[in-house]
Design a protein around this motif. Structure first.
Motif, PDB file in Angstrom:
ATOM      1  N   LEU A 292       0.816  -1.213   0.000  1.00 42.37           N
ATOM      2  CA  LEU A 292       0.000   0.000   0.000  1.00 42.37           C
ATOM      3  C   LEU A 292       0.854   1.268   0.000  1.00 42.37           C
ATOM      4  O   LEU A 292       0.333   2.370   0.039  1.00 42.37           O
ATOM      5  CB  LEU A 292      -0.940   0.010   1.214  1.00 42.37           C
ATOM      6  CG  LEU A 292      -2.001  -1.075   1.228  1.00 42.37           C
ATOM      7  CD1 LEU A 292      -2.760  -1.062   2.544  1.00 42.37           C
ATOM      8  CD2 LEU A 292      -2.960  -0.914   0.048  1.00 42.37           C
ATOM      9  N   ASP A 293       2.169   1.093  -0.034  1.00 42.43           N
ATOM     10  CA  ASP A 293       3.118   2.204  -0.024  1.00 42.43           C
ATOM     11  C   ASP A 293       2.904   3.112   1.185  1.00 42.43           C
ATOM     12  O   ASP A 293       2.909   4.339   1.082  1.00 42.43           O
ATOM     13  CB  ASP A 293       3.033   3.009  -1.332  1.00 42.43           C
ATOM     14  CG  ASP A 293       4.275   3.853  -1.561  1.00 42.43           C
ATOM     15  OD1 ASP A 293       5.344   3.482  -1.049  1.00 42.43           O
ATOM     16  OD2 ASP A 293       4.159   4.897  -2.230  1.00 42.43           O
ATOM     17  N   ILE A 294       2.720   2.482   2.342  1.00 39.75           N
ATOM     18  CA  ILE A 294       2.553   3.217   3.596  1.00 39.75           C
ATOM     19  C   ILE A 294       3.847   3.067   4.397  1.00 39.75           C
ATOM     20  O   ILE A 294       4.242   1.960   4.749  1.00 39.75           O
ATOM     21  CB  ILE A 294       1.351   2.680   4.403  1.00 39.75           C
ATOM     22  CG1 ILE A 294       0.057   2.923   3.627  1.00 39.75           C
ATOM     23  CG2 ILE A 294       1.300   3.324   5.785  1.00 39.75           C
ATOM     24  CD1 ILE A 294      -1.161   2.270   4.219  1.00 39.75           C
ATOM     25  N   ASN A 295       4.491   4.202   4.647  1.00 42.73           N
ATOM     26  CA  ASN A 295       5.756   4.145   5.375  1.00 42.73           C
ATOM     27  C   ASN A 295       5.768   5.027   6.622  1.00 42.73           C
ATOM     28  O   ASN A 295       6.790   5.158   7.280  1.00 42.73           O
ATOM     29  CB  ASN A 295       6.922   4.511   4.455  1.00 42.73           C
ATOM     30  CG  ASN A 295       6.748   5.879   3.826  1.00 42.73           C
ATOM     31  OD1 ASN A 295       6.024   6.724   4.339  1.00 42.73           O
ATOM     32  ND2 ASN A 295       7.402   6.080   2.691  1.00 42.73           N
ATOM     33  N   GLY A 296       4.639   5.671   6.927  1.00 42.93           N
ATOM     34  CA  GLY A 296       4.531   6.461   8.144  1.00 42.93           C
ATOM     35  C   GLY A 296       5.071   7.865   8.051  1.00 42.93           C
ATOM     36  O   GLY A 296       5.076   8.590   9.042  1.00 42.93           O
ATOM     37  N   THR A 297       5.502   8.305   6.872  1.00 38.97           N
ATOM     38  CA  THR A 297       6.096   9.637   6.750  1.00 38.97           C
ATOM     39  C   THR A 297       5.072  10.735   6.480  1.00 38.97           C
ATOM     40  O   THR A 297       5.436  11.908   6.466  1.00 38.97           O
ATOM     41  CB  THR A 297       7.152   9.668   5.632  1.00 38.97           C
ATOM     42  OG1 THR A 297       6.529   9.299   4.394  1.00 38.97           O
ATOM     43  CG2 THR A 297       8.297   8.719   5.947  1.00 38.97           C
ATOM     44  N   ASP A 298       3.803  10.381   6.296  1.00 38.44           N
ATOM     45  CA  ASP A 298       2.796  11.406   5.995  1.00 38.44           C
ATOM     46  C   ASP A 298       2.252  12.090   7.247  1.00 38.44           C
ATOM     47  O   ASP A 298       1.439  12.997   7.157  1.00 38.44           O
ATOM     48  CB  ASP A 298       1.655  10.832   5.164  1.00 38.44           C
ATOM     49  CG  ASP A 298       0.864   9.752   5.873  1.00 38.44           C
ATOM     50  OD1 ASP A 298       1.164   9.454   7.049  1.00 38.44           O
ATOM     51  OD2 ASP A 298      -0.058   9.188   5.252  1.00 38.44           O
ATOM     52  N   GLY A 299       2.673  11.651   8.421  1.00 35.50           N
ATOM     53  CA  GLY A 299       2.262  12.293   9.667  1.00 35.50           C
ATOM     54  C   GLY A 299       1.016  11.714  10.304  1.00 35.50           C
ATOM     55  O   GLY A 299       0.672  12.070  11.426  1.00 35.50           O
ATOM     56  N   ASN A 300       0.316  10.833   9.606  1.00 34.18           N
ATOM     57  CA  ASN A 300      -0.872  10.213  10.177  1.00 34.18           C
ATOM     58  C   ASN A 300      -0.497   8.997  11.016  1.00 34.18           C
ATOM     59  O   ASN A 300       0.481   8.307  10.728  1.00 34.18           O
ATOM     60  CB  ASN A 300      -1.843   9.788   9.070  1.00 34.18           C
ATOM     61  CG  ASN A 300      -2.450  10.987   8.376  1.00 34.18           C
ATOM     62  OD1 ASN A 300      -2.831  11.956   9.007  1.00 34.18           O
ATOM     63  ND2 ASN A 300      -2.509  10.930   7.059  1.00 34.18           N
ATOM     64  N   GLN A 301      -1.283   8.743  12.038  1.00 36.79           N
ATOM     65  CA  GLN A 301      -1.036   7.605  12.914  1.00 36.79           C
ATOM     66  C   GLN A 301      -1.307   6.309  12.164  1.00 36.79           C
ATOM     67  O   GLN A 301      -2.349   6.134  11.532  1.00 36.79           O
ATOM     68  CB  GLN A 301      -1.948   7.681  14.135  1.00 36.79           C
ATOM     69  CG  GLN A 301      -1.779   6.525  15.085  1.00 36.79           C
ATOM     70  CD  GLN A 301      -2.687   6.649  16.297  1.00 36.79           C
ATOM     71  OE1 GLN A 301      -3.072   7.736  16.686  1.00 36.79           O
ATOM     72  NE2 GLN A 301      -3.038   5.538  16.879  1.00 36.79           N
ATOM     73  N   VAL A 302      -0.362   5.382  12.228  1.00 33.82           N
ATOM     74  CA  VAL A 302      -0.521   4.036  11.685  1.00 33.82           C
ATOM     75  C   VAL A 302      -0.203   3.081  12.825  1.00 33.82           C
ATOM     76  O   VAL A 302       0.887   3.114  13.382  1.00 33.82           O
ATOM     77  CB  VAL A 302       0.424   3.772  10.486  1.00 33.82           C
ATOM     78  CG1 VAL A 302       0.295   2.332   9.997  1.00 33.82           C
ATOM     79  CG2 VAL A 302       0.156   4.750   9.354  1.00 33.82           C
ATOM     80  N   SER A 303      -1.177   2.245  13.167  1.00 36.04           N
ATOM     81  CA  SER A 303      -0.976   1.275  14.249  1.00 36.04           C
ATOM     82  C   SER A 303      -0.933  -0.120  13.652  1.00 36.04           C
ATOM     83  O   SER A 303      -1.758  -0.465  12.800  1.00 36.04           O
ATOM     84  CB  SER A 303      -2.130   1.351  15.250  1.00 36.04           C
ATOM     85  OG  SER A 303      -2.233   2.645  15.790  1.00 36.04           O
ATOM     86  N   VAL A 304       0.020  -0.913  14.113  1.00 35.08           N
ATOM     87  CA  VAL A 304       0.184  -2.273  13.623  1.00 35.08           C
ATOM     88  C   VAL A 304       0.193  -3.214  14.812  1.00 35.08           C
ATOM     89  O   VAL A 304       0.957  -3.012  15.761  1.00 35.08           O
ATOM     90  CB  VAL A 304       1.500  -2.432  12.824  1.00 35.08           C
ATOM     91  CG1 VAL A 304       1.677  -3.861  12.351  1.00 35.08           C
ATOM     92  CG2 VAL A 304       1.545  -1.463  11.645  1.00 35.08           C
TER      93      VAL A 304
END
Length: 153
Positions: free
Chosen positions: A33-45
């Motif tokens: 999904l090309d999600i690396n956490g650099t966009d500033g939004n919270q991503v929880s795994v």
């Protein structure tokens, strides 16, 4: 005796929750999904959490991002039984299952190291689905056929 359950990841007000991911594949999902956490939004795994249906599963919560159907269908190869929950005001407003698309463009690489899509040429990889169960993919350029396990390495 009554059981108590702990909330290990905070609820999100707005965004997407990916649930029932095959245990241990959360990072493959984030990469697809090309999600690396650099966009500033919270991503929880959460990985290897208990699941009544699958024994263990992974969960990903992405705040302030609603994933499109085309994006989430990329996950069908990685984790075919996952569910996508769209969240608005802390409530599930849409629930969907992933479906295997006809092809993957620019998501996964061909397993043939000499394929033109793996060279320095400006060509985007394109893998066509030729069999659903088990999934088999054929490179548009070199016609190499690959299984899911080979592509996810």
């Amino acid at each position: 005796m009554t059981e108590t359950y702990d909330l290990r990841i905070n609820r999100i007000k707005h965004g997407t929750v990916l649930d029932h991911i095959i245990a241990g594949r959360a990072f493959n999902v984030l990469s697809a999904l090309d999600i690396n956490g650099t966009d500033g939004n919270q991503v929880s795994v959460a990985m290897n959490v208990s699941s009544k249906q699958y024994n263990k599963k992974d969960i990903i919560k992405i705040e302030n991002r609603i994933l499109a159907v085309e994006e989430t269908n990329r996950l069908a190869l990685i984790t075919p039984h996952s569910t996508i929950n769209i969240i608005e005001n802390y409530e599930i407003t849409e629930k969907r299952n992933v479906e295997l698309p006809e092809k993957f463009t620019g998501v996964f690489k061909c397993t043939n190291p000499t394929c033109i899509s793996n060279s320095s040429e400006p060509i985007i990889s394109e893998l066509l689905i030729i069999n659903d169960d088990p999934p088999r993919l054929k490179c548009k350029y070199c016609t190499r056929i690959s299984l899911t396990e080979e592509i996810l390495k």
